[in-house]
Scaffold this motif. Sequence first.
Motif, short mmCIF file in Angstrom:
data_model
loop_
_atom_site.label_atom_id
_atom_site.label_comp_id
_atom_site.label_asym_id
_atom_site.label_seq_id
_atom_site.Cartn_x
_atom_site.Cartn_y
_atom_site.Cartn_z
N GLN A 188 -11.40 14.51 -6.26
CA GLN A 188 -11.77 13.19 -6.79
C GLN A 188 -13.28 13.03 -6.88
O GLN A 188 -13.79 12.49 -7.87
CB GLN A 188 -11.17 12.09 -5.90
N LEU A 202 -10.02 15.47 -11.06
CA LEU A 202 -8.77 14.73 -11.23
C LEU A 202 -8.99 13.28 -10.82
O LEU A 202 -9.82 13.00 -9.94
CB LEU A 202 -7.64 15.33 -10.39
N ASN A 203 -8.26 12.36 -11.45
CA ASN A 203 -8.33 10.98 -11.00
C ASN A 203 -7.35 10.75 -9.86
O ASN A 203 -6.60 11.66 -9.47
CB ASN A 203 -8.09 9.99 -12.16
N THR A 232 -4.52 8.98 -9.51
CA THR A 232 -3.10 9.15 -9.81
C THR A 232 -2.75 10.63 -9.93
O THR A 232 -1.71 11.08 -9.40
CB THR A 232 -2.74 8.44 -11.13
N GLN A 233 -3.59 11.41 -10.58
CA GLN A 233 -3.32 12.84 -10.75
C GLN A 233 -3.33 13.58 -9.42
O GLN A 233 -2.48 14.45 -9.17
CB GLN A 233 -4.35 13.45 -11.71
N VAL A 234 -4.27 13.23 -8.55
CA VAL A 234 -4.32 13.87 -7.23
C VAL A 234 -3.07 13.56 -6.43
O VAL A 234 -2.45 14.45 -5.84
CB VAL A 234 -5.58 13.43 -6.45
N LYS A 244 -0.05 12.61 -7.44
CA LYS A 244 1.14 13.23 -7.99
C LYS A 244 1.13 14.74 -7.80
O LYS A 244 2.16 15.35 -7.47
CB LYS A 244 1.28 12.89 -9.48
N LEU A 245 -0.02 15.37 -8.01
CA LEU A 245 -0.11 16.82 -7.84
C LEU A 245 0.20 17.24 -6.41
O LEU A 245 1.00 18.15 -6.17
CB LEU A 245 -1.52 17.30 -8.23
N SER A 289 1.69 5.67 -9.03
CA SER A 289 0.41 5.31 -9.64
C SER A 289 -0.67 5.32 -8.56
O SER A 289 -0.40 5.04 -7.40
CB SER A 289 0.50 3.92 -10.27
#
Length: 494
Positions: free
Chosen positions: A334, A339-340, A342-344, A346-347, A459
């Motif tokens: 981050q 990655l933002n 939400t992406q972090v 979820k990943l 989210s």
Amino acid sequence: MALTNEKVQTYGTETTVNESTETHPGWMFWKKRRYVVATLAFFGFFNVYALRVNLSIAIVAMTENKSITLDNGTIIYGPEFDWDSKIQGYILSSFFYGYITTQLFGGWLSARIGGKRVFGGGIAITAALTLITPWLAKVNVYLLLAVRIIEGIFEGVTYPCIHAVWARWAPPLERTRLATLAFSGSYVGTVVSMPVCAYLAKALGWPSIFYFFGTLGLIWFGIWWVVVAETPAEDSKITKAELKYIKESLGHSDGNRRITHPWKEILLSMPVWAIVVSHFSENWGFYTLLTQLPKFMKEILNFELGKTGFMSALPYLAMSIMIQFSGHLADWLQEKGILNTTQVRKLFNCGAFIAQTVFMLGAAFWLTPAGTISCLTLAVGLGGFAWSGFSVNYLDVAPQHASVLMGLGNTVGTLPGILSPIISGYVVTTPTAQEWQIIFYIASGVYLFGCVFYGVFASGEVQPWAIQKEEGKGTPMKERETKGHDNKSFEPDL
């Protein structure tokens, strides 16, 4: 330590805190009373989990076949407690019947009378009840069930109430760091207590497990009660510089502001339910192995009790390491803008669940000591990445409501502790490798469901219903709405 002016934003206010008077290096934690509190909280959670898992090892010794000398001198061969798998399942899950009832109550009570008192008292009473557990078990199995339920009731307050401690002791930019240090005691307690329980059972008999950890918990309580003060201002050992720093960093937050929780919006929010479902899914695998792994190793892998305790601790050792590594990596991704939020989330969460699904299935099919232990260690260890996903996500979606969301999530997340041992008791009756495979299939399915649900609905953004409405204030919450929550827990202490 460098001289810094630290800006702290707290929901509509901005405070500049001069940290120049804090002259102690970060590694000299004993010079900072807030880190003394966190270190003692670490050992508190160490005791919380030691008192929780001791029965998982003790029940193996209590129900194994061995030579027993009766009061009249007759020697018989058989188990000291002839409990079938269903009764054992109820015994192992009984703790959670009480534990689930006091999650929200613990947070409310600590706000009324203080986090130090509730946290210390909850562990002390659990420890005292642990001391009488052997006697109750010998009298009647229903008394054993009752005392475990009561222990769960008192331990249930520990996780929520520690936030009342941080509310008074932790500067805003150190809260996650202090909380992480304290919570890691849970995993270390599991790692240490399992082999120690196994050794005590073999060397001194299974009652010694309860005497040892019950006494250890009461000793910790004495130290906690004497050393830790309810607030920094009440601490006679705190330096003027540290007291000023904590007061100034917390002083402009409106701690008395009444927060109204939008329950309808919370309960209808799919991002919230994505977190709760993930909490449930991760805990299903965790509690399944926490309560059942020693029995599986004894019955299927034919490990002796001493080796069972050591090998059962390996997955939690892996998790205690992975959870620190994943936190650093998540923050780095981050901070670098790779990655933002939400992406972090979820990943890390979905990636961990997919890996856990695969390794749980691997454990079901690779039924050799080396293969099974390797798969289960990786399955639990990789759960550390999931904790850098869903557990921090409470703060992302609704910072000012995070404690309530954690109470909701932890309540639902306790259900696996109740259901999993009971289901295992009904499935594993013979026992055979095929029966244990079903247990691993179930855990894999729960992980996979949690992965899909979180991947679709999660989210990392502040939800519209969680944005604080204040007139004439700045816009820090709008900034958080677009950025999510910045985790400062792993920044160096300059």
